[in-house]
Scaffold this active site. Sequence first.
Site, PDB file in Angstrom:
ATOM      1  N   LYS A  91       3.195   4.431  -1.042  1.00 55.05           N
ATOM      2  CA  LYS A  91       3.097   5.334  -2.191  1.00 55.05           C
ATOM      3  C   LYS A  91       4.310   6.264  -2.175  1.00 55.05           C
ATOM      4  CE  LYS A  91      -1.820   5.026  -1.203  1.00 55.05           C
ATOM      5  NZ  LYS A  91      -2.087   3.853  -2.030  1.00 55.05           N
ATOM      6  N   LYS A  95      -4.219  11.019   3.999  1.00 54.20           N
ATOM      7  CA  LYS A  95      -4.146  10.384   5.319  1.00 54.20           C
ATOM      8  C   LYS A  95      -3.211  11.206   6.197  1.00 54.20           C
ATOM      9  CE  LYS A  95      -4.519   6.399   2.454  1.00 54.20           C
ATOM     10  NZ  LYS A  95      -5.566   6.967   1.644  1.00 54.20           N
ATOM     11  N   HIS A 154       0.810  -1.215   0.000  1.00 54.83           N
ATOM     12  CA  HIS A 154       0.000   0.000   0.000  1.00 54.83           C
ATOM     13  C   HIS A 154       0.846   1.270   0.000  1.00 54.83           C
ATOM     14  CE1 HIS A 154      -3.314   2.636   1.759  1.00 54.83           C
ATOM     15  NE2 HIS A 154      -3.893   2.052   0.752  1.00 54.83           N
ATOM     16  N   HIS A 191      -8.759  11.343   0.170  1.00 51.28           N
ATOM     17  CA  HIS A 191      -7.965  10.135   0.036  1.00 51.28           C
ATOM     18  C   HIS A 191      -6.641  10.363   0.759  1.00 51.28           C
ATOM     19  CE1 HIS A 191      -5.666   6.840  -1.907  1.00 51.28           C
ATOM     20  NE2 HIS A 191      -6.824   6.243  -1.891  1.00 51.28           N
TER      21      HIS A 191
END
Length: 614
Positions: A243, A471, A241, A469
């Site tokens: 990025k 975090k 996950h 989106h």
Amino acid sequence: MSSDWNPPGKERCRFLLLLLLPILLPILLPLASCDTVPSLRYGVDCNRKNPQHFEQYSHPKGKKEHATKEEVEVIVLDSDEDDHPRTKRSRAGEEHAGPSSKVPRKEGARAAPSMEEDEKLARMLQEEELRGLAASGAARNGRREFVADGRGFWLFHTDGIEEPGNEQAVRLRDVVQGDVLWAIFTNYMVQERWLLSEIALLSSIPRVVFMYPFLSSLASPPSSSSIVRYAPPTPQYGVHHSKVMLLGYNTGVRVVVMTANHIHGDHYDMTDALWAQDFPLKGEGEERSEFEDDLVSYFQATQWKGTTLPCGSKLDAQYLRRYSFKNARAKIVASVPGRHQGEKMHMWGHMKMRRILSRETFDPLFNKCPMVWQCTSIGSLSEKWIEEFTSSLCEGKNTEGKNIGRPEEPPHFIWPTMEEVRTSSKGYTMGESIPGFSKNVHKPFLLKMFCRWSSGSSDPQLRRRAMPHIKTWLRFSPSSSPSSPTRVAWILLGSHNLSGAAWGRLEKNASQISITSYEFSVLLLPSLLHNDSDFSCTCGGRQAKEEATLAATTTLPEGNGKKRHLSFFSTISCRESASNIEAPLPLPYSLPPARYAQGKDTPWHVDNEAAGFL
């Protein structure tokens, strides 16, 4: 033709129709086709996805079948949830899908655009944008200024919002600049053709590494000898996950940590952000740094063996040790799958966060200060785990050597309401990327924490209708008056959502931590902003001081035209007085966030009947 020709009525009508047909067809055909907003990529082709729309309008042969089957059945759940096997389904129209979503291409379905078409479109759009930027004075020498100094973070440009909300925002192509020799893109979802069209420079980089899952189901990857792909191994209940983007130059490396998947919807429809800093080559005899060790350890944990650069050097995890990270203005908080014990237990997940914060000194004004959790996925959680996780985030000492303590109220957990998703710029479609399931969301200990994405008239970055989106996790001291700034003790930005898979769970009497997913975030601390670094990979080796100063100041618009300053506040141990440090922290929500209205606000959950996803 004979003047006495007098055919029967039916033949006369047929004859007139044949004469008028060439004239009427160009007029009638557009009226019979779909009347929607044209797609940039596919010209006059319809880009609508609602099945009811296809019942109301006629479409070219094969269009309805492609849109309703391939785009309605295939849904993304960008989630790192730990209570579901890794059978996530991919977003409609993406180039890859999860193992459980192998939907065969239907006959007559439109083929994906070629790389040449994508690049042509990208050049056209970028030329149009640069003309507009130059006219407004925002572009210099044909490109947008981007300062990768690590002082704060940037929001991505979002379509469909008021223009002032994008004044300090960036696009991915603003970040990928200069003479890049190699690039590494790690993510959960990568739409390669879109990425190549979004960053025209990408096709000219000698070596590009795409690191993401689902490679086995990649339909028609762009063919290029410069592209290398790798899927990190994950356990059954884990995902890759992270990025992260690394850009290699002759003089240094640019490290970029993001919250967005590499797909159009995340970058342009939702609210996402990035952090970036440039690092030079090491000097002779220079020692290793914590940032360096953490970065190398992460890529070693992916089990990536590396690739050969055109110059003959091997690009792998150890290759990153040639760069100097001693002046990093953030600390890495990453997660990798495994059961970690001993010293390694404190290298990953929330235990890494606990160790970093425990070594920091904060001003007494942060004693028992509020805490914000803001993410876009919720795993299967227990109150015991919430207590364990919260303990890690409450670490840190004040100037008297005492722990700053727990907040006096529950954490402010920002999670959109059903109504906020419904009334967003894309409606329920945006909820696909906020995959909280009802059984995980509707837990009493979470319900008392929930806060709205927007707060009354306050819309700091004009992104009320652009669902998150992004975090972020932080602690702050509320402003004492409208004219005083809101102080931030620390802020974490990256890929971590709220789950044991992402942050880890303590086991065996807290002697080990179990993690099932790869995650990568950066922790911004006031103490690190004093690191002296003006190096740039793209500005002749040094960033202009006036550019760095401009980037290090931010004024956030508050409701009714008011202005609100958001800044770090740190106590420097070698000085008697406190230092107020301004940094670009464009939070897209208010501080403090607004709690749910009891009996009125309902938390968003992706498996609700109204949205119709599942």
